[in-house]
Scaffold this motif. Sequence first.
Motif, PDB file in Angstrom:
ATOM      1  N   ILE A 136      48.535  54.081  77.906  1.00 22.78           N
ATOM      2  CA  ILE A 136      49.586  54.415  76.939  1.00 22.78           C
ATOM      3  C   ILE A 136      49.877  53.227  76.040  1.00 22.78           C
ATOM      4  O   ILE A 136      50.560  53.361  75.020  1.00 22.78           O
ATOM      5  CB  ILE A 136      50.881  54.883  77.650  1.00 22.78           C
ATOM      6  N   GLU A 137      49.371  52.042  76.380  1.00 23.52           N
ATOM      7  CA  GLU A 137      49.614  50.878  75.544  1.00 23.52           C
ATOM      8  C   GLU A 137      48.919  51.048  74.193  1.00 23.52           C
ATOM      9  O   GLU A 137      47.900  51.740  74.067  1.00 23.52           O
ATOM     10  CB  GLU A 137      49.150  49.609  76.255  1.00 23.52           C
ATOM     11  N   LEU A 138      49.471  50.419  73.169  1.00 24.82           N
ATOM     12  CA  LEU A 138      49.031  50.664  71.804  1.00 24.82           C
ATOM     13  C   LEU A 138      47.560  50.340  71.577  1.00 24.82           C
ATOM     14  O   LEU A 138      46.864  51.066  70.857  1.00 24.82           O
ATOM     15  CB  LEU A 138      49.901  49.865  70.826  1.00 24.82           C
ATOM     16  N   TYR A 142      49.800  62.776  72.522  1.00 25.65           N
ATOM     17  CA  TYR A 142      50.002  61.485  71.862  1.00 25.65           C
ATOM     18  C   TYR A 142      48.735  60.637  71.949  1.00 25.65           C
ATOM     19  O   TYR A 142      48.326  60.013  70.965  1.00 25.65           O
ATOM     20  CB  TYR A 142      51.178  60.755  72.497  1.00 25.65           C
ATOM     21  N   ARG A 143      48.114  60.608  73.118  1.00 34.62           N
ATOM     22  CA  ARG A 143      46.863  59.847  73.241  1.00 34.62           C
ATOM     23  C   ARG A 143      45.799  60.424  72.305  1.00 34.62           C
ATOM     24  O   ARG A 143      45.025  59.686  71.697  1.00 34.62           O
ATOM     25  CB  ARG A 143      46.364  59.869  74.685  1.00 34.62           C
ATOM     26  N   VAL A 191      45.554  53.270  72.707  1.00 33.34           N
ATOM     27  CA  VAL A 191      45.718  54.414  71.803  1.00 33.34           C
ATOM     28  C   VAL A 191      44.963  54.174  70.502  1.00 33.34           C
ATOM     29  O   VAL A 191      44.311  55.084  69.969  1.00 33.34           O
ATOM     30  CB  VAL A 191      47.212  54.676  71.538  1.00 33.34           C
ATOM     31  N   ASN A 197      55.846  51.896  74.648  1.00 32.51           N
ATOM     32  CA  ASN A 197      54.474  52.066  75.131  1.00 32.51           C
ATOM     33  C   ASN A 197      54.186  51.162  76.325  1.00 32.51           C
ATOM     34  O   ASN A 197      53.088  50.645  76.486  1.00 32.51           O
ATOM     35  CB  ASN A 197      53.458  51.809  74.024  1.00 32.51           C
ATOM     36  N   ARG A 198      55.198  50.941  77.158  1.00 35.02           N
ATOM     37  CA  ARG A 198      55.090  50.058  78.325  1.00 35.02           C
ATOM     38  C   ARG A 198      54.726  48.627  77.930  1.00 35.02           C
ATOM     39  O   ARG A 198      54.102  47.892  78.689  1.00 35.02           O
ATOM     40  CB  ARG A 198      54.069  50.602  79.331  1.00 35.02           C
ATOM     41  N   PRO A 237      54.939  54.605  67.640  1.00 35.56           N
ATOM     42  CA  PRO A 237      55.236  54.175  69.016  1.00 35.56           C
ATOM     43  C   PRO A 237      55.710  55.340  69.871  1.00 35.56           C
ATOM     44  O   PRO A 237      56.266  56.323  69.359  1.00 35.56           O
ATOM     45  CB  PRO A 237      56.342  53.144  68.823  1.00 35.56           C
ATOM     46  N   TYR A 238      55.510  55.210  71.193  1.00 37.04           N
ATOM     47  CA  TYR A 238      55.991  56.227  72.132  1.00 37.04           C
ATOM     48  C   TYR A 238      57.124  55.609  72.952  1.00 37.04           C
ATOM     49  O   TYR A 238      56.964  54.549  73.561  1.00 37.04           O
ATOM     50  CB  TYR A 238      54.879  56.708  73.062  1.00 37.04           C
ATOM     51  N   ASP A 259      59.594  54.413  75.724  1.00 38.83           N
ATOM     52  CA  ASP A 259      59.546  54.235  77.176  1.00 38.83           C
ATOM     53  C   ASP A 259      60.533  55.136  77.894  1.00 38.83           C
ATOM     54  O   ASP A 259      60.290  55.579  79.019  1.00 38.83           O
ATOM     55  CB  ASP A 259      59.829  52.770  77.545  1.00 38.83           C
TER      56      ASP A 259
END
Length: 318
Positions: free
Chosen positions: A125-127, A31-32, A130, A266-267, A98-99, A101
């Motif tokens: 992991i925050e947008l 994802y990253r 990324v 994404n936390r 988005p990922y 949580d």
Amino acid sequence: MSVDGTLDAVGETAFSRMAERHRRELQVHCYRMLGSFEDAEDTVQETFLRAWRRRETFEGRSTFRAWLYRIATNACLDLLAKCRPEPATGGEVLWLQPYPDRLLDELPAGEGDEPESAAVARETIELAYVVAVQHLAPRPRAVLLLRDVLGWPAKDVARLLGHSVNSVNSALQRARAGMREHLPAERRDWSGGGQDAGTRELVRRYTDAVVATDVDGIAALLRDDVRCSMPPTPGLHVGRDAVVADWVESGFQDLEGLRAVVTSVNRQPAVAFYLRRERTGAHLPLTVDVLRVVGGAVAEIVTFHDDRFPSLGLPEAL
């Protein structure tokens, strides 16, 4: 695994069990690399297929986990070469997704039990992180994630990519410079995850203002330099006036019958909005706003369409 550390004698079922233990962390890594939740899912599946088909190449010189990461990274690079030969430009990533949580909660604890490690994992992991990564060329991107996020030694990264250690170190410096250019200047001030009382109150006020379609109320919560985007729809709006003008032009004030579910993605704090549909009488998915909060104000809003609701585990209707 056999006595000599190879996988020759491992059956498909046993191999699958071994690989599945690492699914979630590999998915986050992909994802990253890719910025897309769906592409990350597909690439992990491709990783497992490649690993099974090439199991005889595992000689036990590294861990099984590191071997899978090597395959996953190369699978990402192959996909990028085929589908996205050029990195993102202009501060927006149209393929960004988005990922959830709820899936991040499935990650193995490991070193993440330590506060510093947990912070690094959250911030990467925050947008905004990324998005910044997507502005790097694929190979420097891989070097950055392997070295700075996963903590791989330079010699291991060089072996994976087929480069020299010097070229890996050079790529890392370029990648770090690129990240400094594209990351928000106040990154250390992020609230992260909306856990503090101030952020929760800000999210509540933002939610109430949107449900009431109160443009002035929303505007009062935004920083002067707020950024707003809605991937995959093109258009990055920067500055409170530009963001508010875009909302007014899109007819936001005419929406009636909104409801909201506060969540996290994404936390980061996020709010899912539902709109009442007269035909069904139900409130159905509309958009998800993912917020970046800095200094008690909203610094960024990334809005995703209703097709993201299922992957985020959000209700189908209210």
